[in-house]
Design an enzyme around this catalytic site. Structure first.
Site, PDB file in Angstrom:
ATOM      1  N   ALA A  16       0.680  -1.277   0.053  1.00 16.76           N
ATOM      2  CA  ALA A  16      -0.049  -0.078   0.103  1.00 16.76           C
ATOM      3  C   ALA A  16       0.863   1.225  -0.071  1.00 16.76           C
ATOM      4  O   ALA A  16       0.581   2.064  -0.775  1.00 16.76           O
ATOM      5  CB  ALA A  16      -0.912   0.008   1.202  1.00 16.76           C
ATOM      6  N   GLY A  19       1.696   1.538  -3.430  1.00 14.81           N
ATOM      7  CA  GLY A  19       0.512   1.787  -4.140  1.00 14.81           C
ATOM      8  C   GLY A  19       0.021   3.391  -3.981  1.00 14.81           C
ATOM      9  O   GLY A  19      -0.341   4.200  -5.102  1.00 14.81           O
ATOM     10  N   ASP A  20       0.240   3.965  -2.715  1.00 13.63           N
ATOM     11  CA  ASP A  20       0.001   5.165  -2.494  1.00 13.63           C
ATOM     12  C   ASP A  20       0.746   6.380  -3.601  1.00 13.63           C
ATOM     13  O   ASP A  20       0.183   7.216  -4.073  1.00 13.63           O
ATOM     14  CB  ASP A  20       0.291   5.605  -0.934  1.00 13.63           C
ATOM     15  CG  ASP A  20       0.045   7.014  -0.759  1.00 13.63           C
ATOM     16  OD1 ASP A  20      -1.325   7.541  -0.885  1.00 13.63           O
ATOM     17  OD2 ASP A  20       0.877   7.417  -0.186  1.00 13.63           O
ATOM     18  N   ALA A  21       1.949   6.110  -3.425  1.00 15.14           N
ATOM     19  CA  ALA A  21       2.962   6.887  -4.212  1.00 15.14           C
ATOM     20  C   ALA A  21       2.550   6.888  -5.705  1.00 15.14           C
ATOM     21  O   ALA A  21       2.494   7.811  -6.298  1.00 15.14           O
ATOM     22  CB  ALA A  21       4.308   6.655  -3.950  1.00 15.14           C
ATOM     23  N   GLU A  24      -0.839   8.417  -6.420  1.00 14.85           N
ATOM     24  CA  GLU A  24      -0.865  10.061  -6.236  1.00 14.85           C
ATOM     25  C   GLU A  24      -0.183  11.029  -7.447  1.00 14.85           C
ATOM     26  O   GLU A  24      -0.409  11.736  -7.985  1.00 14.85           O
ATOM     27  CB  GLU A  24      -0.008  10.214  -4.878  1.00 14.85           C
ATOM     28  CG  GLU A  24       0.384  12.053  -4.687  1.00 14.85           C
ATOM     29  CD  GLU A  24      -0.813  12.522  -3.908  1.00 14.85           C
ATOM     30  OE1 GLU A  24      -1.032  13.702  -4.212  1.00 14.85           O
ATOM     31  OE2 GLU A  24      -1.434  11.939  -3.330  1.00 14.85           O
TER      32      GLU A  24
END
Length: 136
Positions: A16, A19-21, A24
């Site tokens: 995660a 995945g967040d980066a 974004e």
């Protein structure tokens, strides 16, 4: 770029994190390409997509449509079941766990080098969240 060889062994929170980066960056590029350039406008619009609520809505719709492969479903469950010791104060634990699940799949696809499928995921999420924004 450094290669993460053992990405299949990473826990849901580590996936995660990646995945967040990735998501974004995708959303920021999308907004700039759409001509949004004012900082306040960029932040407000980006938040609708990258918020835990937006990601949870997208994942729930994708699951309902049967969009996930078996492998993606397995990774999503790993992300959802990951034990995070912090939950943002403006998000309930269920929503936060769904957004972690969403980000875990994106992180996995990115680290696996499955860029075409990653693009499909991000475009599908974008489409779902945009529809929700238009109806609100």
């Amino acid at each position: 770029m450094a290669e993460v060889k053992e990405y299949k062994q990473l826990n849901g929170l580590a996936l995660a994190y990646m995945g967040d980066a990735v998501y974004e960056k995708f959303i920021r590029e999308y907004l700039l390409a759409a001509g949004k350039t004012k900082p306040n406008q960029l932040h407000k619009t980006a938040t609708k997509f990258v918020s835990a609520k937006g990601q949870a809505v997208a994942l729930k719709a994708m699951i309902a449509e049967g969009f996930l492969t078996e492998e993606e479903d397995r990774i999503a469950k790993r992300g959802r079941n990951a034990k995070s010791y912090t939950v943002p104060k403006n998000t309930d634990p269920g929503t936060y766990s769904m957004s972690t699940s969403f980000e875990a799949v994106l992180g996995y696809l990115y680290l696996a080098g499955e860029m075409e499928r990653l693009q499909e995921w991000m475009e599908k999420a974008l489409e779902i969240v945009e529809k929700g924004v238009e109806t609100n």
